[in-house]
Enzyme design. Structure first.
Site, PDB file in Angstrom:
ATOM      1  N   GLU A 136       0.837  -1.209   0.000  1.00 56.35           N
ATOM      2  CA  GLU A 136       0.000   0.000   0.000  1.00 56.35           C
ATOM      3  C   GLU A 136       0.866   1.251   0.000  1.00 56.35           C
ATOM      4  OE1 GLU A 136      -2.522   1.713  -0.170  1.00 56.35           O
ATOM      5  OE2 GLU A 136      -4.304   0.847   0.732  1.00 56.35           O
ATOM      6  N   ASP A 137       0.283   2.365  -0.399  1.00 58.41           N
ATOM      7  CA  ASP A 137       1.008   3.638  -0.302  1.00 58.41           C
ATOM      8  C   ASP A 137       0.887   4.242   1.094  1.00 58.41           C
ATOM      9  OD1 ASP A 137      -1.706   4.134  -0.606  1.00 58.41           O
ATOM     10  OD2 ASP A 137      -1.451   5.758  -2.056  1.00 58.41           O
ATOM     11  N   VAL A 193      -0.393  14.653   1.897  1.00 55.63           N
ATOM     12  CA  VAL A 193       0.879  14.479   1.190  1.00 55.63           C
ATOM     13  C   VAL A 193       0.632  13.960  -0.229  1.00 55.63           C
ATOM     14  CG1 VAL A 193       2.202  14.086   3.303  1.00 55.63           C
ATOM     15  CG2 VAL A 193       1.260  12.132   2.093  1.00 55.63           C
TER      16      VAL A 193
HETATM   17  N1  HPA Z   1      -2.348  11.751   0.333  1.00 55.33           N
HETATM   18  C1  HPA Z   1      -2.857  10.952  -0.630  1.00 55.33           C
HETATM   19  N2  HPA Z   1      -3.744  10.001  -0.405  1.00 55.33           N
HETATM   20  C2  HPA Z   1      -4.138   9.810   0.880  1.00 55.33           C
HETATM   21  C3  HPA Z   1      -3.641  10.586   1.924  1.00 55.33           C
HETATM   22  C4  HPA Z   1      -2.702  11.618   1.638  1.00 55.33           C
HETATM   23  O1  HPA Z   1      -2.225  12.368   2.523  1.00 55.33           O
HETATM   24  N3  HPA Z   1      -4.223  10.150   3.076  1.00 55.33           N
HETATM   25  C5  HPA Z   1      -5.057   9.113   2.709  1.00 55.33           C
HETATM   26  N4  HPA Z   1      -5.010   8.908   1.391  1.00 55.33           N
HETATM   27 MG    MG Z   2      -3.631   3.496  -1.045  1.00 54.92          MG
END
Ligand code: HPA
Ligand code: MG
Length: 224
Positions: A136-137, A193
């Site tokens: 995940e990111d 972010v």
């Molecule tokens: N940035 C992009 N996607 C997201 C963020 C964020 O800070 N928080 C949850 N999804």
């Molecule tokens: Mg994600």
């Protein structure tokens, strides 16, 4: 001997970061960012370490690496590249990797009990009896990830671990009540972010460094 692990690198609440002029920023975003908080090179170096930790823990057998799109795609690419580099420079039998890609659709009813629908994957029966690494990111409150893990469990994988480049310091996380993945790159403040595949209404994915968006950017790229 490997170094003692750091759970996640903490980015302070009001990070000094780096001025935009210190690194290269695409011209189409230069006016819409406040600062760089994690330069791309640092993201990549941290990803190398996470890859080593993962190989150390679960590197002795095959895994299914499951990329959560769209935000996870750059981290997924770099993490798997490092795992492959570690594999081909090792005399040990390092993990063989299958890949799959999912997108999540969250439906929230009026009581805000979110429901997560998984779309766009191969047949998830492919994870049955296998070790799975979800990539995940960012994990914010952790609710979406908990729901995804619940869905994956239905397919009876042997084991599921989660690697997330970022966690966000939501209130629940500060109180130790938010889901925290096994592998985390950086813990970021509760600010929006962007960059390195993280978007604001689909913008900024094509920005290498992880940055804070400014007010002008929020206005310019707001959803219509
Ligand atoms: N940035 C992009 N996607 C997201 C963020 C964020 O800070 N928080 C949850 N999804
Ligand atoms: Mg994600």
């Amino acid at each position: 001997m490997s170094q003692k692990r750091v759970a996640a690198i903490k980015i302070e609440d009001d990070p000094e970061g780096y001025p935009l002029g210190a690194f290269c920023i695409p011209a189409h975003y230069a006016d819409y960012l406040e600062k760089i908080i994690i330069p791309l090179g640092v993201v990549k170096d941290r990803t190398e370490k996470l890859a080593r930790d993962i190989v150390e823990d679960i590197g002795d057998g095959p895994i299914v690496a499951l990329c959560v799109l769209k935000g996870g795609h750059q981290f997924f690419h770099d993490l798997l590249e490092w795992i492959q580099i570690i594999g081909r420079t090792s005399t040990k039998n390092i993990m063989q990797i299958r890949v799959d890609f999912i997108r999540l659709k969250s439906y929230v009813n009026e009581e805000s009990t979110g429901e997560v629908q998984i779309i766009g994957n191969d047949d998830l029966n492919g994870i049955r009896g296998r070790n799975v690494l979800v990539v995940e990111d960012i994990v914010d409150t952790g609710k979406t990830m908990e729901k995804l893990l619940g869905e994956l469990k239905k397919y009876e994988p042997k084991m599921v671990k989660v690697a997330s480049l970022l966690t966000k310091r939501s209130k629940a996380r500060i109180h130790g009540q938010a889901y925290t993945p096994e592998y985390v790159g950086f813990d970021v403040p509760k600010k929006f972010v962007v960059g390195y595949s993280l978007d604001y209404n689909e913008y900024f994915r094509d920005l290498g460094h992880i940055c804070l968006i400014n007010e002008k950017g929020k206005e310019k790229f707001k959803s219509d």
